[in-house]
Design a protein around this motif. Structure first.
Motif, short mmCIF file in Angstrom:
data_model
loop_
_atom_site.label_atom_id
_atom_site.label_comp_id
_atom_site.label_asym_id
_atom_site.label_seq_id
_atom_site.Cartn_x
_atom_site.Cartn_y
_atom_site.Cartn_z
N THR A 45 0.83 -1.21 0.00
CA THR A 45 0.00 0.00 0.00
C THR A 45 0.86 1.25 0.00
O THR A 45 0.62 2.19 -0.77
CB THR A 45 -0.93 0.01 1.23
N VAL A 126 -7.27 1.41 0.03
CA VAL A 126 -6.66 0.62 -1.02
C VAL A 126 -7.12 -0.82 -0.82
O VAL A 126 -6.90 -1.40 0.24
CB VAL A 126 -5.11 0.71 -0.98
N ILE A 142 -5.53 -4.68 -7.36
CA ILE A 142 -5.31 -3.51 -6.50
C ILE A 142 -6.24 -2.41 -7.00
O ILE A 142 -6.28 -2.12 -8.19
CB ILE A 142 -3.85 -3.01 -6.55
N VAL A 144 -7.23 1.61 -5.85
CA VAL A 144 -7.05 2.76 -4.98
C VAL A 144 -8.34 3.55 -5.05
O VAL A 144 -8.73 4.04 -6.11
CB VAL A 144 -5.84 3.62 -5.41
#
Length: 145
Positions: A45, A126, A142, A144
């Protein structure tokens, strides 16, 4: 002497046929064979936030993420760089701290987590999915937010 008919052997018909992708491809790992994922989640992260801000090179994440995640992050980095250039801003190391990590394990060798990122004027999250591949964690998704 009569000619013998040609005999054709097809290796795929053999019981000893080995699927090369299964044998040489990525091997999934059981949760018991993997380290605690929380440190990896915090580090990843931290790095992702710095990459998005332009303070870290995306290449540094290549060994932690799958190819699909790398391509997705690469596109986001290009867009973020373009937006900074249009606004006349230069990349700067962001001020933030990694906060709470919420981890779930939907299946053996798979971890899904949300990591809070505290910045001076807002809190972001995240979302990360880790999969145990080749005896180590790799991020297969992933986001964000």
């Amino acid at each position: 002497m009569p000619a013998r008919p040609a005999v054709r052997l097809d290796v795929r018909d053999s019981a000893s046929f080995i699927d090369h992708d299964e044998f040489f491809g990525r091997q999934t790992a059981s949760r018991s064979d993997l380290p605690d994922p929380e440190a990896m989640l915090q580090s990843l992260t931290h790095c992702v936030v710095e990459v998005m801000a332009g303070a870290r090179d995306l290449e540094q994440l290549a060994r932690w993420v799958t190819d699909d995640v790398y391509r997705t992050l690469s596109k986001r980095v290009v867009l973020a760089n373009r937006a900074r250039r249009i606004k006349g801003l230069s990349p700067q190391r962001p001020t933030f701290r990694v906060g709470r990590v919420v981890v779930t394990e939907p299946a053996d060798g798979i971890v899904e987590a949300v990591v809070l990122v505290h910045q001076p004027h807002r809190v972001r999250s995240v979302a990360i999915r880790l999969e145990g591949l080749d005896q180590r964690w790799r991020a297969s998704a992933i986001a964000v937010l």
